[in-house]
Design a protein around this motif. Sequence first.
Motif, short mmCIF file in Angstrom:
data_model
loop_
_atom_site.label_atom_id
_atom_site.label_comp_id
_atom_site.label_asym_id
_atom_site.label_seq_id
_atom_site.Cartn_x
_atom_site.Cartn_y
_atom_site.Cartn_z
N THR A 1 0.82 -1.21 0.00
CA THR A 1 0.00 0.00 0.00
C THR A 1 0.85 1.26 0.00
O THR A 1 0.33 2.37 -0.03
N ASP B 1 3.61 3.32 -2.09
CA ASP B 1 4.22 3.42 -3.42
C ASP B 1 5.74 3.35 -3.35
O ASP B 1 6.38 2.76 -4.23
N ASP C 1 -6.49 -1.26 -2.65
CA ASP C 1 -5.08 -0.86 -2.66
C ASP C 1 -4.17 -2.07 -2.88
O ASP C 1 -3.23 -2.03 -3.67
N ARG D 1 -4.66 -1.47 -6.98
CA ARG D 1 -3.72 -0.35 -7.12
C ARG D 1 -2.28 -0.83 -7.09
O ARG D 1 -1.45 -0.38 -7.90
N LYS E 1 0.66 -0.25 -9.79
CA LYS E 1 1.92 0.43 -9.45
C LYS E 1 3.12 -0.48 -9.72
O LYS E 1 4.16 0.00 -10.21
#
Length: 287
Positions: free
Chosen positions: A90, A92, A136, A140, A144
Amino acid sequence: MTDSEFDLSAPELTATDFLVLEDPYFASENVALVTGAASGIGRATAVALAANGLTVVGADVDADGLDETADVAANCDVPGTFHGVETDLTDDGDVEAVVDAAAEEGDVRFVANIAGMQHIASIPEFPMEKYDLLLDVMLRAPFKTAQAAMPHIRETDDGVGAIANMSSVHGHYATKDKPAYITAKHGVRGLSRAIAAEGEGTLRGFSISVGYVLTPLMVDQIADTAAERGLSEREVVEDVMLGQARTKEMMTPAEVANLFVFGFSKHAKHLNGADLLFDGGYTHTYE
């Protein structure tokens, strides 16, 4: 088989569990990054890829679990190597750092986005903080990770590689009380297609969908469901979980890991933008 003979335990990983293929890219100078590598499908996939001679970097928030994965790889006497990197998917910065760590080990060729989690609640009662966390981790973070890994794959001498995302039968249809999970699993199928669209044919993107898998977490869920509903564990597996499936047997983590091995190999060069569905008949059959 009687209920007393019904064996419900997560299988130990052994060297004979894994699909081993000859492939020019399955070599120690090439790196596979696996998220969720501290347990379950992620652990099995990390060991399976190391069994195929790759250098594997495993990302997970569970540092102790990563150490156990390294022990399993050693016990299986894999020809490749495994390096665990404690990673908060979670964050980056953590995601970028683990991709950079993978690049330090060799040429990044493969990414397996496997980390996942679950929360059961209806849409009106679903806590938004849980929704955000699940999305996330399962949507996500794969985006990423792909964003950070794609330049490394393109920088190799020929730009050949693949990014695979763990979807599910719940990436094909919906059941009650799993709205965040269903949303994420549908989403990673779209992400896989987007990767394929930008991959120029050499960098492939695909997803893998399976039904119920016999992990330690699943064993606990089966026991809890049996107690809650007054059923035997066999009834929970065959009637509740696998009731719609035609194959009345749960997959093992190693069987799922072997799909990643196949998907990354030269034998799957036309698997690009698609979903590899192994669900025992869940999705395409019904009573």
